[in-house]
Motif scaffolding. Structure first.
Motif, PDB file in Angstrom:
ATOM      1  N   PHE A  24       1.043  -1.223  -0.061  1.00  0.00           N
ATOM      2  CA  PHE A  24      -0.118   0.010   0.028  1.00  0.00           C
ATOM      3  C   PHE A  24       0.869   1.174  -0.029  1.00  0.00           C
ATOM      4  CE2 PHE A  24      -2.898   2.879   2.631  1.00  0.00           C
ATOM      5  CZ  PHE A  24      -3.619   3.425   1.438  1.00  0.00           C
ATOM      6  N   ARG A  25       1.028   2.065  -1.081  1.00  0.00           N
ATOM      7  CA  ARG A  25       1.818   3.101  -1.369  1.00  0.00           C
ATOM      8  C   ARG A  25       1.022   4.388  -0.596  1.00  0.00           C
ATOM      9  NH1 ARG A  25       5.686   1.534  -4.637  1.00  0.00           N
ATOM     10  NH2 ARG A  25       5.473  -0.171  -5.849  1.00  0.00           N
ATOM     11  N   VAL A  26       1.961   4.951   0.433  1.00  0.00           N
ATOM     12  CA  VAL A  26       1.670   6.282   1.084  1.00  0.00           C
ATOM     13  C   VAL A  26       2.790   7.237   0.848  1.00  0.00           C
ATOM     14  CG1 VAL A  26       0.218   5.149   2.669  1.00  0.00           C
ATOM     15  CG2 VAL A  26       2.802   5.350   3.233  1.00  0.00           C
ATOM     16  N   PRO A  27       2.484   8.576   0.865  1.00  0.00           N
ATOM     17  CA  PRO A  27       3.293   9.643   0.826  1.00  0.00           C
ATOM     18  C   PRO A  27       4.730   9.327   1.426  1.00  0.00           C
ATOM     19  CG  PRO A  27       1.450  10.388   1.279  1.00  0.00           C
ATOM     20  CD  PRO A  27       0.911   9.293   1.406  1.00  0.00           C
ATOM     21  N   SER A  28       4.666   8.454   2.479  1.00  0.00           N
ATOM     22  CA  SER A  28       6.033   8.364   3.118  1.00  0.00           C
ATOM     23  C   SER A  28       6.915   6.944   3.043  1.00  0.00           C
ATOM     24  CB  SER A  28       5.680   8.410   4.657  1.00  0.00           C
ATOM     25  OG  SER A  28       4.703   7.290   5.153  1.00  0.00           O
ATOM     26  N   GLY A  29       6.134   6.283   1.932  1.00  0.00           N
ATOM     27  CA  GLY A  29       6.894   5.050   1.572  1.00  0.00           C
ATOM     28  C   GLY A  29       5.643   4.196   1.030  1.00  0.00           C
TER      29      GLY A  29
END
Length: 474
Positions: A24-29
């Motif tokens: 699951f891609r999030v802004p922090s990685g």
């Protein structure tokens, strides 16, 4: 002709059964997502979500399947996955949706991947599937019995799982906690019984309708099965419980025909309401809630508990809770509201919010080993160990040993830095120190000589009153 009332149905097979992983891609990685899907005897599916980077574990998931369309709803996180099952049944491709976030996610089935971590050579002991009747509730539990070679009689243990319907290996993210523990102990001369929870796999009954007290009768039935087995020493049968299973074992020890010894792994010492509150705080922190949001959520949670306690009629209670949930979050999906309301008014939840371990601990007279990890975010060692220790010793039980294990999490996995690398990836291991302490406790409380080709020779010493105390070398 109709079959017997205790006939064991096979769990309905589904291509979703098993363990799924994705990113699951999030802004922090990126976050690793791990989904465990378990078939229930009634044909439905029970699922749990783990997000290790956020310390989220065993979060309930509602599974909906229509043809190749799959929807996974996670009410506690206000999230859902909407996607399709691939033609080869090895992937679920879709989107992860939660407030303010929409991301493409591919979940891959891990079961079909035979790796060095999952490959198992033939064990040096007998392994068989058994059926354990619970005469009190007229259900049957199906499990695995592992027996060392030799004449016996051997000491024996029943493994009792944590909360939520679990299969006999207590598998989380492909980590077979009970499978590993059973193998370790049986290789050292101990008979081990582990079973599918009621309503899971081939076990009959309904898990959603069971309370912690109901699960005690299942564990007692398993213990009775062992005591009746010709290879087992009838006075050396204990229980090893994990999480809620530890409290199930302790409740069994406070009754007649108690286990001969107990091992509590991440057991609760605090009241159920306090445990639920602390776990909710951790979940809120993991999803990035600020202190004010946490405080407001806890106040709201307490208001719902008060409503549930003061509304014994379940249908009315569900309606009130659902209304409160909709008022608190106008954007929440109706299906999620219903799922959450059902969960909060379930027999288990009603029992657990008023459950206080200390009310029964003083009645436990058998030897108890208490193990908790200081990296456990679900059952905090610093809060639960003192409560367990105080309660167990309240009536003079001196046979209580307590250990807080450094860098050990809720599933008794050791520090990830110590995990071996297999097939290019680090694989979790059951903490060696925990295994050693568990084995030593079983040996210490198993004083009759046994004959086993698998067990290391025992050394006997005479304790107070001339009672032999066995110890088994590692």
């Amino acid at each position: 002709m109709a079959g017997p009332a205790w006939a064991v149905p096979s769990a309905t097979k589904s291509p979703l059964d098993g363990y799924w992983k994705g990113l699951f891609r999030v802004p922090s990685g990126t976050w690793d997502l791990a989904l465990t899907i378990v078939p229930l005897s009634n044909g439905s599916l029970y699922a749990m979500l783990d997000v290790p980077a956020q310390q989220i574990s065993r979060m309930p998931v509602k599974v909906e399947v229509k043809g190749d369309a799959v929807t996974l709803r996670i009410p506690e996180a206000g999230s859902k996955f909407v996607g399709k099952l691939s033609a080869d049944k090895k992937q679920m491709v879709g989107q992860w949706l939660q407030p303010g976030v929409k991301a493409d996610v591919v979940l891959e089935n891990q079961v079909s991947r035979l790796t060095a971590a999952s490959f198992k050579t033939k064990a040096p002991y007998r392994e068989e599937e058994v059926v354990v009747p619970n005469k009190l509730t007229r259900i049957r539990l199906t499990g695995t019995l592992t027996v060392p070679p030799g004449k016996g009689p051997f000491p024996a243990v029943v493994l009792v799982s944590d909360s939520g319907p679990q299969e006999r290996d207590a598998t989380v993210d492909n980590f077979k906690m009970f499978g590993i523990l059973a193998d370790y102990l049986t290789r050292r001369g101990v008979v081990v019984l582990r079973y599918d929870d009621r309503g899971v796999g081939k076990s009959t009954g309904s898990y959603p309708l069971a309370t912690t007290a109901d699960l005690v009768s299942d564990a007692q039935a398993a213990m009775g099965f062992l005591r009746a087995h010709y290879k087992v020493s009838k006075t050396q049968v204990g229980m090893i419980g994990h999480g809620e299973g530890a409290n199930v074992a302790l409740l069994a020890a406070a009754q007649k025909n108690a286990p001969d010894f107990i091992v509590s792994l991440a057991g609760y010492g605090l009241p159920g309401q306090e445990i639920l509150k602390r776990q909710q705080v951790e979940i809120l922190r993991m999803i990035g809630a600020n202190p004010n949001q946490v405080l407001n959520a806890l106040k709201f949670h307490q208001q719902m508990l008060d409503v549930i306690r003061h509304t014994p009629n379940n249908e009315v209670a569900r309606a009130k809770v659902a209304a409160m949930l909709r008022i608190s979050n106008a954007d929440i999906d109706f299906t999620m509201v219903q799922a959450r309301a059902n969960q909060l008014t379930s027999p288990w939840y009603r029992y657990f919010i008023d459950f206080d371990p200390k009310n029964k601990l003083a009645a436990v007279k058998c030897p108890v080993l208490v193990l908790n990890g200081n990296a456990d975010l679900l059952v905090a060692a610093n809060k639960n160990i003192p409560a367990l220790q105080k309660g167990l010793k309240a009536s003079g039980n001196r046979a209580v040993a307590v250990h807080k294990l450094p860098s050990v999490n809720h599933w008794f996995q050791s520090d990830p830095d110590q995990w071996p690398i297999i097939d290019g990836r680090q694989q979790p291991t059951f903490a060696p120190k925990a295994l050693s302490l568990i084995h030593d406790w079983v040996a210490r409380n198993s004083y009759a000589a046994t004959t086993s080709e698998a067990a290391v020779p025992r050394k006997f010493s005479v304790g107070k009153g001339g009672k032999g105390v066995a110890s088994i070398a590692h």
